[in-house]
Design a protein around this motif. Sequence first.
Motif, PDB file in Angstrom:
ATOM      1  N   UNK A   1       8.684   1.747  -9.416  1.00 57.94           N
ATOM      2  CA  UNK A   1      10.067   1.921  -8.952  1.00 57.94           C
ATOM      3  C   UNK A   1      10.382   1.190  -7.658  1.00 57.94           C
ATOM      4  N   UNK A   2       9.367   0.811  -6.881  1.00 56.56           N
ATOM      5  CA  UNK A   2       9.615   0.203  -5.581  1.00 56.56           C
ATOM      6  C   UNK A   2       9.938   1.204  -4.492  1.00 56.56           C
ATOM      7  N   UNK A   3       9.976   2.507  -4.829  1.00 56.46           N
ATOM      8  CA  UNK A   3      10.176   3.528  -3.808  1.00 56.46           C
ATOM      9  C   UNK A   3       8.877   3.720  -3.025  1.00 56.46           C
ATOM     10  N   UNK A   4       8.978   4.410  -1.891  1.00 52.76           N
ATOM     11  CA  UNK A   4       7.774   4.764  -1.160  1.00 52.76           C
ATOM     12  C   UNK A   4       6.905   5.684  -2.009  1.00 52.76           C
ATOM     13  N   UNK A   5       5.592   5.620  -1.789  1.00 46.88           N
ATOM     14  CA  UNK A   5       4.695   6.489  -2.526  1.00 46.88           C
ATOM     15  C   UNK A   5       4.261   7.679  -1.672  1.00 46.88           C
ATOM     16  N   UNK A   6       3.433   8.529  -2.241  1.00 48.70           N
ATOM     17  CA  UNK A   6       3.025   9.742  -1.540  1.00 48.70           C
ATOM     18  C   UNK A   6       2.217   9.421  -0.284  1.00 48.70           C
TER      19      UNK A   6
ATOM     20  N   UNK B   1       0.814  -1.210   0.000  1.00 47.42           N
ATOM     21  CA  UNK B   1       0.000   0.000   0.000  1.00 47.42           C
ATOM     22  C   UNK B   1       0.853   1.270   0.000  1.00 47.42           C
ATOM     23  N   UNK B   2       2.110   1.163   0.409  1.00 47.42           N
ATOM     24  CA  UNK B   2       2.960   2.340   0.533  1.00 47.42           C
ATOM     25  C   UNK B   2       4.077   2.400  -0.506  1.00 47.42           C
ATOM     26  N   UNK B   3       4.082   1.468  -1.437  1.00 50.55           N
ATOM     27  CA  UNK B   3       5.187   1.360  -2.384  1.00 50.55           C
ATOM     28  C   UNK B   3       4.722   1.683  -3.797  1.00 50.55           C
ATOM     29  N   UNK B   4       5.501   2.472  -4.499  1.00 52.26           N
ATOM     30  CA  UNK B   4       5.217   2.761  -5.901  1.00 52.26           C
ATOM     31  C   UNK B   4       5.431   1.500  -6.727  1.00 52.26           C
ATOM     32  N   UNK B   5       4.444   1.152  -7.519  1.00 52.50           N
ATOM     33  CA  UNK B   5       4.478  -0.133  -8.214  1.00 52.50           C
ATOM     34  C   UNK B   5       5.570  -0.209  -9.272  1.00 52.50           C
TER      35      UNK B   5
ATOM     36  N   UNK C   1       4.367   9.352   2.723  1.00 57.82           N
ATOM     37  CA  UNK C   1       5.174  10.543   2.973  1.00 57.82           C
ATOM     38  C   UNK C   1       4.807  11.254   4.273  1.00 57.82           C
ATOM     39  N   UNK C   2       3.522  11.451   4.504  1.00 57.38           N
ATOM     40  CA  UNK C   2       3.086  12.253   5.647  1.00 57.38           C
ATOM     41  C   UNK C   2       3.594  11.688   6.972  1.00 57.38           C
ATOM     42  N   UNK C   3       3.501  10.365   7.144  1.00 62.58           N
ATOM     43  CA  UNK C   3       3.928   9.756   8.402  1.00 62.58           C
ATOM     44  C   UNK C   3       5.426   9.914   8.619  1.00 62.58           C
ATOM     45  N   UNK C   4       6.229   9.784   7.554  1.00 63.31           N
ATOM     46  CA  UNK C   4       7.683   9.928   7.691  1.00 63.31           C
ATOM     47  C   UNK C   4       8.054  11.370   8.033  1.00 63.31           C
ATOM     48  N   UNK C   5       7.397  12.320   7.379  1.00 67.77           N
ATOM     49  CA  UNK C   5       7.689  13.721   7.657  1.00 67.77           C
ATOM     50  C   UNK C   5       7.266  14.092   9.077  1.00 67.77           C
ATOM     51  N   UNK C   6       6.112  13.572   9.504  1.00 69.32           N
ATOM     52  CA  UNK C   6       5.652  13.838  10.865  1.00 69.32           C
ATOM     53  C   UNK C   6       6.659  13.297  11.884  1.00 69.32           C
TER      54      UNK C   6
ATOM     55  N   UNK D   1      10.927   8.688  -2.015  1.00 65.51           N
ATOM     56  CA  UNK D   1       9.562   8.642  -2.499  1.00 65.51           C
ATOM     57  C   UNK D   1       9.497   8.987  -3.985  1.00 65.51           C
ATOM     58  N   UNK D   2       8.567   8.344  -4.658  1.00 63.04           N
ATOM     59  CA  UNK D   2       8.127   8.813  -5.970  1.00 63.04           C
ATOM     60  C   UNK D   2       6.716   9.355  -5.792  1.00 63.04           C
ATOM     61  N   UNK D   3       6.555  10.640  -6.089  1.00 58.37           N
ATOM     62  CA  UNK D   3       5.253  11.278  -5.903  1.00 58.37           C
ATOM     63  C   UNK D   3       4.345  11.066  -7.111  1.00 58.37           C
ATOM     64  N   UNK D   4       4.881  10.606  -8.201  1.00 57.26           N
ATOM     65  CA  UNK D   4       4.127  10.447  -9.433  1.00 57.26           C
ATOM     66  C   UNK D   4       4.872  11.082 -10.576  1.00 57.26           C
ATOM     67  N   UNK D   5       4.670  10.550 -11.796  1.00 56.78           N
ATOM     68  CA  UNK D   5       5.401  11.082 -12.943  1.00 56.78           C
ATOM     69  C   UNK D   5       6.891  11.012 -12.702  1.00 56.78           C
ATOM     70  N   UNK D   6       7.572  12.134 -12.911  1.00 54.44           N
ATOM     71  CA  UNK D   6       9.021  12.174 -12.685  1.00 54.44           C
ATOM     72  C   UNK D   6       9.360  12.979 -11.444  1.00 54.44           C
ATOM     73  N   UNK D   7       8.423  13.096 -10.506  1.00 51.32           N
ATOM     74  CA  UNK D   7       8.634  13.875  -9.284  1.00 51.32           C
ATOM     75  C   UNK D   7       9.063  12.960  -8.141  1.00 51.32           C
TER      76      UNK D   7
END
Length: 319
Positions: free
Chosen positions: A144-149, A138-142, A152-157, A217-223
């Motif tokens: 790249x395997x990086x974390x997804x958006x 649920x937390x992984x970008x399908x 993000x919030x929990x890690x930043x918090x 994290x990969x936020x989407x696209x190339x971000x």
Amino acid sequence: MSSAPEHLLNSVASITEQRQLQSLASSLIETIEQTMGVDQVAVINVGDVPHFPQMMSSSGFALGLSPLPPCVQACVERGEVILCELTTPCKVALPIKMNDVVVKVLLINDIEPDEAQITMLRAFSRIYENFARVVQDSQTDSLTGLLNRKAYDARLFHMFTCIRNETRRAPYFWILTFDIDFFKKINDTLGHLYGDEVLLKLSRIMRECFGSDDAQFRFGGDEFVVLLDNKSQHEVEVLCRQLLQQAATIYHEKIGPVTLSIGIAALNLEDNPASVMMKADKALYFAKENGRNRWAFYHQLIQQGDMLPPHIDDDIELF
């Protein structure tokens, strides 16, 4: 060990209500401590599992991981429960697997387990295994395997919590955001399949450049976004230089080397999740508008007069 069905059900519920890999491991440790009356429990990362610290342990359980204790090594090699000899500091090690490969070891240091306790520990480790897959998916970008958006919030918090608790002070926490220069041109010229290949190669480079404590994290696209933990500004600059150099190795004769524009902001007590991302984005846009293939620190842009600090009305609350 408590045998009350209600207590055990509550323990299982505590594990399965978690939505972060780190909090999931913490809940497993706490559940075993409370259920079995022990106070030296650890979950050790022994495989290539992204987004998980090297070890999570109960308070007061200090364990050197180089080399791994013999019982942990045996657990990894055999893929089965290992009961340690009485002369070793460890008592029992249980494998935690993903795709039939041992990726973590559950270690309990101060227990003389009987058969019922081993059965209980096996059950807890299986529950953790099953739910860890759900959480990770649920937390992984399908792609790249990086974390997804979503993650993000929990890690930043967590980073802001460390700053406010003064466990570590800024500027040792940073947010780094970047994207690929002219990525649309890559897709339009070479096709989306090649664009996906560029994203995959870049994600591998990120894992090589950044440490296991740096959330990627990969936020989407190339971000992309990276939360850097325990780094000086000089160390951040070294990482950015390495990232740009490695990205340039992704090369095609029709488009040349891949370049990145990077914006960086330090996390400070006066910041909040919205403001720190805004600062990093402003630095990113400055890098794009001033040559690309470079990085920019938000605080330096303010100090040098290249950018004006934002004006926020006193009656506006960002939380």
